[in-house]
Scaffold this motif. Structure first.
Motif, PDB file in Angstrom:
ATOM      1  N   LEU A   1      -1.524   0.240   6.516  1.00 15.63           N
ATOM      2  CA  LEU A   1      -2.663  -0.302   7.753  1.00 15.63           C
ATOM      3  C   LEU A   1      -3.226  -1.616   7.232  1.00 15.63           C
ATOM      4  CD1 LEU A   1      -3.453   3.279   8.882  1.00 15.63           C
ATOM      5  CD2 LEU A   1      -1.876   1.424  10.487  1.00 15.63           C
ATOM      6  N   LYS A   2      -4.218  -1.732   6.665  1.00 12.86           N
ATOM      7  CA  LYS A   2      -4.753  -2.766   6.334  1.00 12.86           C
ATOM      8  C   LYS A   2      -3.654  -4.203   6.200  1.00 12.86           C
ATOM      9  CE  LYS A   2      -9.612  -1.050   4.355  1.00 12.86           C
ATOM     10  NZ  LYS A   2     -10.442  -0.995   3.493  1.00 12.86           N
ATOM     11  N   TYR A   3      -3.217  -3.744   5.149  1.00  7.91           N
ATOM     12  CA  TYR A   3      -2.213  -4.648   4.984  1.00  7.91           C
ATOM     13  C   TYR A   3      -0.955  -5.234   5.812  1.00  7.91           C
ATOM     14  CZ  TYR A   3       1.980  -7.180   3.287  1.00  7.91           C
ATOM     15  OH  TYR A   3       2.999  -8.511   3.037  1.00  7.91           O
ATOM     16  N   LEU A   4      -0.796  -4.339   7.031  1.00  7.49           N
ATOM     17  CA  LEU A   4       0.096  -4.543   7.919  1.00  7.49           C
ATOM     18  C   LEU A   4      -0.689  -5.367   9.465  1.00  7.49           C
ATOM     19  CD1 LEU A   4       2.813  -1.356   8.553  1.00  7.49           C
ATOM     20  CD2 LEU A   4       3.321  -3.236   7.774  1.00  7.49           C
ATOM     21  N   LEU A   5      -2.202  -4.842   9.340  1.00 10.91           N
ATOM     22  CA  LEU A   5      -2.981  -5.693  10.044  1.00 10.91           C
ATOM     23  C   LEU A   5      -3.079  -6.785   9.699  1.00 10.91           C
ATOM     24  CD1 LEU A   5      -4.607  -5.618  12.693  1.00 10.91           C
ATOM     25  CD2 LEU A   5      -6.621  -4.695  11.170  1.00 10.91           C
ATOM     26  N   LEU A   6      -3.395  -7.452   8.554  1.00  8.02           N
ATOM     27  CA  LEU A   6      -3.829  -8.758   7.953  1.00  8.02           C
ATOM     28  C   LEU A   6      -2.297 -10.010   7.597  1.00  8.02           C
ATOM     29  CD1 LEU A   6      -6.569  -7.895   5.239  1.00  8.02           C
ATOM     30  CD2 LEU A   6      -6.268  -8.653   7.004  1.00  8.02           C
ATOM     31  N   THR A   7      -1.748  -9.209   6.786  1.00 11.70           N
ATOM     32  CA  THR A   7      -0.194  -9.877   7.271  1.00 11.70           C
ATOM     33  C   THR A   7       0.512 -10.729   8.228  1.00 11.70           C
ATOM     34  OG1 THR A   7       1.533  -7.894   6.898  1.00 11.70           O
ATOM     35  CG2 THR A   7       0.315  -9.037   4.995  1.00 11.70           C
ATOM     36  N   ASN A   8       0.529  -9.712   9.315  1.00 14.56           N
ATOM     37  CA  ASN A   8       0.693  -9.722  10.885  1.00 14.56           C
ATOM     38  C   ASN A   8      -0.188 -11.258  11.223  1.00 14.56           C
ATOM     39  OD1 ASN A   8       3.056  -8.592  10.493  1.00 14.56           O
ATOM     40  ND2 ASN A   8       2.050  -6.760  11.038  1.00 14.56           N
ATOM     41  N   SER A   9      -0.775 -10.456  11.638  1.00 21.03           N
ATOM     42  CA  SER A   9      -1.990 -11.671  12.193  1.00 21.03           C
ATOM     43  C   SER A   9      -2.227 -13.065  11.859  1.00 21.03           C
ATOM     44  CB  SER A   9      -3.120 -11.239  12.270  1.00 21.03           C
ATOM     45  OG  SER A   9      -4.323 -10.630  10.880  1.00 21.03           O
ATOM     46  N   GLY A  10      -2.670 -12.795  10.198  1.00 21.89           N
ATOM     47  CA  GLY A  10      -2.551 -14.093   9.416  1.00 21.89           C
ATOM     48  C   GLY A  10      -1.059 -15.075   9.191  1.00 21.89           C
TER      49      GLY A  10
ATOM     50  N   PHE B   1       7.846  -8.583   5.354  1.00 20.41           N
ATOM     51  CA  PHE B   1       8.335  -7.284   6.125  1.00 20.41           C
ATOM     52  C   PHE B   1       8.975  -6.293   4.998  1.00 20.41           C
ATOM     53  CE2 PHE B   1      12.646  -4.947   7.128  1.00 20.41           C
ATOM     54  CZ  PHE B   1      11.895  -4.654   8.476  1.00 20.41           C
ATOM     55  N   LEU B   2       9.384  -6.565   3.895  1.00 19.78           N
ATOM     56  CA  LEU B   2       9.586  -6.270   2.470  1.00 19.78           C
ATOM     57  C   LEU B   2       8.357  -5.830   1.832  1.00 19.78           C
ATOM     58  CD1 LEU B   2      12.804  -8.290   1.285  1.00 19.78           C
ATOM     59  CD2 LEU B   2      12.907  -6.083   2.046  1.00 19.78           C
ATOM     60  N   VAL B   3       7.435  -6.173   2.036  1.00 25.08           N
ATOM     61  CA  VAL B   3       5.892  -5.762   1.766  1.00 25.08           C
ATOM     62  C   VAL B   3       5.931  -4.786   2.100  1.00 25.08           C
ATOM     63  CG1 VAL B   3       3.424  -5.897   0.928  1.00 25.08           C
ATOM     64  CG2 VAL B   3       5.179  -7.953  -0.299  1.00 25.08           C
ATOM     65  N   GLY B   4       5.869  -4.708   3.392  1.00 30.40           N
ATOM     66  CA  GLY B   4       5.203  -3.311   4.411  1.00 30.40           C
ATOM     67  C   GLY B   4       6.609  -2.147   4.127  1.00 30.40           C
ATOM     68  N   VAL B   5       7.580  -2.585   3.942  1.00 25.51           N
ATOM     69  CA  VAL B   5       8.099  -1.605   4.284  1.00 25.51           C
ATOM     70  C   VAL B   5       8.215  -0.480   2.591  1.00 25.51           C
ATOM     71  CG1 VAL B   5      10.737  -0.802   3.553  1.00 25.51           C
ATOM     72  CG2 VAL B   5      10.168  -2.512   5.362  1.00 25.51           C
ATOM     73  N   SER B   6       8.249  -1.025   1.313  1.00 25.54           N
ATOM     74  CA  SER B   6       7.385  -0.577   0.325  1.00 25.54           C
ATOM     75  C   SER B   6       5.730   0.107   0.647  1.00 25.54           C
ATOM     76  CB  SER B   6       6.956  -1.837  -0.650  1.00 25.54           C
ATOM     77  OG  SER B   6       7.278  -1.605  -1.423  1.00 25.54           O
ATOM     78  N   THR B   7       5.286  -0.579   1.380  1.00 30.84           N
ATOM     79  CA  THR B   7       4.475   0.198   1.358  1.00 30.84           C
ATOM     80  C   THR B   7       3.982   0.965   2.000  1.00 30.84           C
ATOM     81  OG1 THR B   7       3.284  -2.123   1.224  1.00 30.84           O
ATOM     82  CG2 THR B   7       1.538   0.128   2.114  1.00 30.84           C
ATOM     83  N   ALA B   8       5.341   1.265   2.794  1.00 32.77           N
ATOM     84  CA  ALA B   8       4.672   2.175   3.987  1.00 32.77           C
ATOM     85  C   ALA B   8       5.707   3.385   3.241  1.00 32.77           C
ATOM     86  CB  ALA B   8       6.099   1.758   4.965  1.00 32.77           C
ATOM     87  N   LYS B   9       7.302   2.540   2.386  1.00 34.97           N
ATOM     88  CA  LYS B   9       8.311   4.258   1.651  1.00 34.97           C
ATOM     89  C   LYS B   9       7.196   4.760   0.690  1.00 34.97           C
ATOM     90  CE  LYS B   9      11.894   3.850  -1.701  1.00 34.97           C
ATOM     91  NZ  LYS B   9      11.317   4.720  -2.378  1.00 34.97           N
TER      92      LYS B   9
END
Length: 155
Positions: free
Chosen positions: A38-47, A80-88
């Motif tokens: 959740l933190k990663y997705l928030l930071l990367t998308n907003s950043g 996007f791929l880092v988000g997929v990896s984190t979610a996986k």
């Protein structure tokens, strides 16, 4: 090894301590990866949105640079791929924890042995090809995006 109810109380206590330790470990992994995702997705998308808007606003000439567009695409794909990896990873940890809970209940109700409980946990706790391919592809996107951006500055 015998079923849980037929074991010596000292052995049951020792195995119980292991079960509780593993339970705590898997819970913490699930919790940690959920928070990271959740933190990663928030930071990367907003950043990423802020950085892109700032860059486009500061340099209108960059809009016409093909290399800059390719770089942006590769960086976004890498994010996007880092988000997929984190979610996986999070979902894998969650499945481990849920399966462990079910198997421990089966063990306590004498449906399975300690060895079976332990062996099944080991079978589930394995990595697959995608655990490596997705992050390395993301890293490749970062390198290719950097190269593309650098080339576009000199062409």
């Amino acid at each position: 090894m015998e079923l849980f109810s037929k074991q010596d109380p000292a052995i049951r206590q020792s195995l119980n301590a292991h079960i509780n330790q593993r339970w705590g470990q898997l819970y913490e992994l699930e919790k940690e990866w959920g928070e990271r995702a959740l933190k990663y997705l928030l930071l990367t998308n907003s950043g990423g949105a802020i950085a892109t808007l700032g860059f486009l606003g500061a340099s209108p000439a960059a809009i016409n640079m093909l290399g800059a567009k390719i770089s942006l695409y590769l960086f976004v794909l890498g994010v996007f791929l880092v988000g997929v990896s984190t979610a996986k990873t999070f979902h894998h940890m969650s499945r481990l924890f849920k399966a462990w809970k079910v198997d421990v209940n089966h063990y306590y109700s004498d449906k399975i042995t300690w060895e079976y409980l332990h062996d099944e946990d080991k079978k589930r706790a394995v990595e697959d090809f995608w655990d490596y391919a997705i992050p390395y592809t993301s890293f490749t996107c970062f390198i290719a995006g950097s190269v593309s951006g650098a080339i576009s500055l000199f062409v």
